[in-house]
Design an enzyme around this catalytic site. Structure first.
Site, PDB file in Angstrom:
ATOM      1  N   TYR A  36       0.828  -1.201   0.000  1.00  0.00           N
ATOM      2  CA  TYR A  36       0.000   0.000   0.000  1.00  0.00           C
ATOM      3  C   TYR A  36       0.866   1.257   0.000  1.00  0.00           C
ATOM      4  O   TYR A  36       0.696   2.151  -0.838  1.00  0.00           O
ATOM      5  CB  TYR A  36      -0.938   0.006   1.203  1.00  0.00           C
ATOM      6  N   LYS A  61       1.523   4.231  -3.015  1.00  0.00           N
ATOM      7  CA  LYS A  61       1.366   5.673  -2.866  1.00  0.00           C
ATOM      8  C   LYS A  61       2.647   6.411  -3.253  1.00  0.00           C
ATOM      9  O   LYS A  61       2.590   7.494  -3.867  1.00  0.00           O
ATOM     10  CB  LYS A  61       0.950   6.012  -1.435  1.00  0.00           C
TER      11      LYS A  61
END
Length: 289
Positions: free
Chosen positions: A144, A148
């Site tokens: 995750y 980003k």
């Protein structure tokens, strides 16, 4: 009034963003994986798979937005296979940002404090200094956070390729009025990944609105964080207890947040309006979308 396309607009924080933009008078296309009826005349809900480039280019081309808010993502690596998290997030981000750039639309999108690499680290290290700002190195070790960081690289690519402004908002742990799940949350033995920082969902909606209106050139990343920690103690005391020492240099006093929101104030004219002290017990109407 401008035309704004919002992805992930039926999600937890996306609904608040759509409502805020509709309240501000924008014509909003709310895009999500599911459909819901909208009772607002200036909100149109559409269903799309954002990993399908054709879906994305078709919707953006037909709507011809002035701005795109990309808020859709698999929000953490714990509930899905890691490869699915990374692939979904990075492919959808590429598709949306590329379509926005071709449409000459300014972009605001959801990066994350997780790009720093602390929230999902196996053993959370202390930050290099306090408060953490946008110059702090990004060291994600989970899919995750890596998605980003890679998304911010795509944001810079979009600026270079299409000459549109892109603001990457890095929210802290988003809380909802009357549902502040961070309170009473004891940090795990290996550390606390966001260093007791949080942000109210209404302040997320307001920073998105501010980023759409601000005079921004190129790519800018900004943290969205409340002014104080949620631990109700001095921040340096929390670090002493959890890590055995306080990172140096340290420019904090009292319960100042570990992550700085100063750049958002300077660049966007944004400051958070909500504190856990009042918001945790608030009873407010939720978004209409």
């Amino acid at each position: 009034m401008s035309r704004v396309l919002v992805t992930g607009g039926l999600g937890g924080s996306g609904r608040w963003i759509v409502d805020r933009l509709a309240d501000d008078g924008h014509e909003v296309m709310c895009v999500d994986q599911r459909f819901a009826e909208s009772e607002r005349g200036n909100v149109d809900v559409r269903v799309a798979d954002l990993t399908d480039r054709g879906d994305v280019f078709d919707l953006v081309g037909a709507f011809d937005p002035d701005a795109v808010v990309h808020w859709a993502a698999i929000p953490d690596p714990l509930d899905h296979p890691g490869g699915e998290v990374f692939e979904n997030n990075i492919v959808s981000t590429y598709n949306v940002l590329e379509a926005a750039g071709r449409a000459d639309a300014r972009v605001v999108w959801a990066s994350s404090e997780s790009a720093l690499g602390f929230p999902f680290a196996a053993e959370t290290p202390a930050p290099d200094y306090l408060p953490i700002d946008e110059e702090h190195p990004l060291r994600p070790e989970d899919p995750y956070g890596a998605s980003k960081e890679a998304g911010e690289a795509l944001a810079r690519t979009t600026v270079r390729r299409h000459d549109v402004p892109v603001v990457s908002i890095r929210p802290s742990w988003i809380q909802y009025p009357g549902e502040y799940v961070c309170l009473g949350n004891e940090p795990p033995a290996e550390g606390v990944g966001n260093f007791w920082s949080y942000v109210d969902v209404r302040d997320i909606a307001s920073i998105v609105a501010a980023a759409l209106e601000a005079d921004v050139e190129g790519h800018e990343a900004v943290f969205a964080v409340a002014d104080e920690n949620y631990g109700d103690r001095e921040t340096t005391e929390l670090f002493e207890e959890q890590f055995g020492s306080v990172p140096e240099p340290c420019d904090l006093s009292g319960d100042d947040a570990s992550i700085s929101n100063a750049k958002a104030a300077d660049l966007l004219g944004w400051e958070p309006d909500h504190s856990w002290r009042e918001a945790a017990d608030e009873d407010v109407d939720g978004p209409t979308v």
